[in-house]
Design a protein around this motif. Sequence first.
Motif, mmCIF file in Angstrom:
data_model
loop_
_atom_site.group_PDB
_atom_site.id
_atom_site.type_symbol
_atom_site.label_atom_id
_atom_site.label_comp_id
_atom_site.label_asym_id
_atom_site.label_seq_id
_atom_site.Cartn_x
_atom_site.Cartn_y
_atom_site.Cartn_z
ATOM 1 N N SER A 52 0.824 -1.211 0.000
ATOM 2 C CA SER A 52 0.000 0.000 0.000
ATOM 3 C C SER A 52 0.859 1.263 0.000
ATOM 4 C CB SER A 52 -0.923 0.017 1.220
ATOM 5 O OG SER A 52 -1.849 -1.038 1.117
ATOM 6 N N THR A 53 1.994 1.205 0.684
ATOM 7 C CA THR A 53 2.884 2.367 0.731
ATOM 8 C C THR A 53 3.477 2.633 -0.652
ATOM 9 O OG1 THR A 53 3.411 1.895 3.041
ATOM 10 C CG2 THR A 53 4.929 3.349 1.861
ATOM 11 N N ILE A 54 3.872 1.565 -1.342
ATOM 12 C CA ILE A 54 4.425 1.742 -2.694
ATOM 13 C C ILE A 54 3.353 2.300 -3.637
ATOM 14 C CG2 ILE A 54 5.436 0.554 -4.680
ATOM 15 C CD1 ILE A 54 6.592 -1.494 -2.607
ATOM 16 N N ALA A 55 2.088 1.834 -3.444
ATOM 17 C CA ALA A 55 0.998 2.305 -4.314
ATOM 18 C C ALA A 55 0.562 3.727 -3.960
ATOM 19 C CB ALA A 55 -0.188 1.357 -4.232
ATOM 20 N N GLY A 56 0.855 4.151 -2.716
ATOM 21 C CA GLY A 56 0.550 5.528 -2.331
ATOM 22 C C GLY A 56 -0.746 5.713 -1.566
ATOM 23 N N HIS A 57 -1.208 4.674 -0.859
ATOM 24 C CA HIS A 57 -2.436 4.820 -0.074
ATOM 25 C C HIS A 57 -2.275 5.945 0.950
ATOM 26 C CE1 HIS A 57 -5.837 4.061 2.515
ATOM 27 N NE2 HIS A 57 -6.308 3.200 1.626
ATOM 28 N N PRO A 58 -3.271 6.868 1.015
ATOM 29 C CA PRO A 58 -3.139 8.041 1.894
ATOM 30 C C PRO A 58 -3.073 7.709 3.386
ATOM 31 C CG PRO A 58 -5.338 7.915 0.898
ATOM 32 C CD PRO A 58 -4.494 6.898 0.211
ATOM 33 N N LYS A 59 -3.384 6.477 3.752
ATOM 34 C CA LYS A 59 -3.359 6.103 5.167
ATOM 35 C C LYS A 59 -1.929 5.901 5.685
ATOM 36 C CE LYS A 59 -4.862 2.051 6.667
ATOM 37 N NZ LYS A 59 -5.728 0.857 6.705
ATOM 38 N N PHE A 60 -0.963 5.808 4.759
ATOM 39 C CA PHE A 60 0.411 5.532 5.180
ATOM 40 C C PHE A 60 1.335 6.689 4.823
ATOM 41 C CE2 PHE A 60 -1.697 1.511 4.264
ATOM 42 C CZ PHE A 60 -1.553 0.873 5.488
ATOM 43 N N GLN A 61 2.282 6.970 5.719
ATOM 44 C CA GLN A 61 3.265 8.013 5.418
ATOM 45 C C GLN A 61 4.667 7.414 5.422
ATOM 46 O OE1 GLN A 61 2.862 10.887 8.701
ATOM 47 N NE2 GLN A 61 4.763 10.078 9.583
ATOM 48 N N VAL A 62 5.482 7.873 4.479
ATOM 49 C CA VAL A 62 6.862 7.405 4.410
ATOM 50 C C VAL A 62 7.703 8.265 5.350
ATOM 51 C CG1 VAL A 62 8.878 7.190 2.913
ATOM 52 C CG2 VAL A 62 6.603 6.562 2.063
ATOM 53 N N ASP A 63 8.441 7.631 6.235
ATOM 54 C CA ASP A 63 9.279 8.371 7.185
ATOM 55 C C ASP A 63 10.689 8.574 6.639
ATOM 56 O OD1 ASP A 63 7.165 8.431 9.091
ATOM 57 O OD2 ASP A 63 7.616 6.348 9.605
ATOM 58 N N SER A 64 11.226 7.554 5.968
ATOM 59 C CA SER A 64 12.551 7.709 5.339
ATOM 60 C C SER A 64 12.753 6.580 4.338
ATOM 61 C CB SER A 64 13.661 7.687 6.406
ATOM 62 O OG SER A 64 13.689 6.426 7.045
ATOM 63 N N GLY A 65 13.821 6.690 3.561
ATOM 64 C CA GLY A 65 14.110 5.678 2.550
ATOM 65 C C GLY A 65 13.616 6.112 1.184
ATOM 66 N N SER A 66 13.784 5.237 0.196
ATOM 67 C CA SER A 66 13.406 5.614 -1.167
ATOM 68 C C SER A 66 12.773 4.447 -1.926
ATOM 69 C CB SER A 66 14.638 6.112 -1.929
ATOM 70 O OG SER A 66 15.495 5.014 -2.197
#
Lengths: 253, 434
Positions: A52-66
């Motif tokens: 879901s994070t890779i797809a960009g679901h608004p429920k998840f936020q990326v803290d660091s990394g690429s």
Amino acid sequence: MSVLEIKDLHASVILDDETTKPILKGVNLTINSGEVHAIMGPNGSGKSTLASTIAGHPKFQVDSGSVTLDGQNVLEMSVDERARAGLFLAMQYPVEIPGVTTSNFLRSAKTAIDGEAPSLRTWTKDMKASMEKLKIDPAMIQRNVNEGFSGGEKKRHEILQLELLRPKIALLDETDSGLDVDALKVVSEGVNRALTEQNTGIMLITHYTRILRYIKPQFVHVFADGRIVDEGGPELADRLEEEGYDRYMSVAK
Amino acid sequence: MSTTDQTVRHGKEAADKVDGVPTGEDRVAIPGMSQEGEVLQEGRNQAGEPEIKHTKHGDISGVPDSSRAGRFSSYKVEEFPKLTSKLEDWRFTPLKRLKGLDETELTGAAPAVEVVSGEGQVTVTTVGRDDARIGKAGIPEDRVSANAWSAFSEATVISVPANVEADQPLLVDINGSSMDPAAQHIVIETGANSSALVVLRHRGQAVLSQNVEFQVGEGSKLTVVSIQEWDDNSVHASAQQAKIQRDGSLKHVLISLGGDLVRVTPSTRFAAQGGNVEMYGLTFVDEGQHLESRLFVDHSQPRCRSRVTYKSALQGENAHGVWVGDVLIRAEAEGTDTYELNRNLILNDGPRMDSVPNLEIETGLIAGAGHASTTGQLDDEHLYYLMSRGIPEEDARRLVVRGFLFEIIQQIGVESIEEQLRNSVEEELARHEN
């Protein structure tokens, strides 16, 4: 030839305006075109969050990394831009969208991905052919997106989209859950067609090994507590089948 | 102890839960709210007039409106109290904007009834007010409806003979051209084992109180579509009462788009067991408009089924939508199967939506009963799903909003009408760039 590179990815689930909870704790993974990577792990380990994070679901936020796709920064893209860049997520729980017919939806998606409307004749032909191979009732096309679909129909509809939208990299989030053995075979054949005919790179997220009888991974990654804790070839899946995830639970702590 | 109190208590003993969902008074957790909604005034008499207590269903003095079963009905306008916003039935309606429908004699010319197509197997005739077919479906339940009853001189009767399955929909335009307060009466009757689809399309200028009857014959199947596409200043109160005979089936689709104040009150009653009703509604409330739908399904017979699905979209300042859905399952209505649903989509800042589902259950021996109501903005999960397939956010919003609204239009089943309504909705949406 495409490559999805995930480097030291940390991400949190957004619980409310003020609270977040870290889920991903440093994920490293590289997927090339034509490869199948199985991500296996116990419930709650963060496998679905990764997809879901890779797809960009608004429920998840990326803290660091690429996360990059062919060198492009995926994390800076909106959800629709990611899809147009060549990413596809087959969802674990596809939502029902009242009033939007499947036919209208599929054509809108194809038009968005290709940047132009598909020619009506080839589109209808391709759609029919894919639906037939996935043993999807032709009447489904006139029904609203996922509305009243059985669990199996929803999953077959996800794989139909995989075949029609031709992504570079596909993330399959527990596509095997809720399928009986016949439906599992049909769905697996669809994934294998995308693999051989379109050279799609596949991230196959699953809790159980049974889908690996039909889709053969070159790489197996064990996921626990938000990161990959073990990696190997297909033989690792066999070992998981026998031993379960217990020994990784203690490693993760 | 009034009859109503007894039945409520009986219902509580018999059915505190339906399908695991609490239904008794215990469920009510908000102070000042009862199962019937807001408690306005303890022990309030509907009119302050003691004579308003005799109804078919017993003595209701002291407990006005505590059950829909006790709703007063009469053909005589003077027997109803003058309208005030304290009356449960009228508390959301801006009474001043009724332009006299509740008070003045309705002597204006009724909007013209014009058959566009489909006449033949289905007949349309104009009759005097003493025609035997008038008044079978129900008695007026509010002052405005009774006022129209007192005033109408001619009625339009649409008849489907027994055993006729009409292969063409009957399209009827109702064209208003005057702002003088007027009354109108329309009857649609289906003979035994017939089927038909009738579209009533209201347009133009009018200040109109209307009574519409649907007399659904034994084993027959009637679809009625009532479209309100009035000019901006029009006022329309429409009491639409259905009575369904044994194994009869009614599909009622209500589309309210245009008018300053439109208040439609569809009621369904069952005359015998085995009846089936599906009630759909779509309202699109724009800046300054008041569009109200108050429906009632009276399960007084065993083994009948009802499904209610109403949706509204609202946009702009002082856009006011009201939906009240009363469903009553009487003690004798064993085997009832009912579900009502109201979904409202707020498209920008400024609108107000009041949504009040009321489900009264007086017997536990039912097949199913439920209700749901939601009011909110676009569903993020829907947008996410579409966007994850490459569809840009703006297009995804368009798809979802249209999907939400068109789901009701899809129920009509006449492509030309559906297309015209989709275009009307597009025009509404374009006003606020949705």
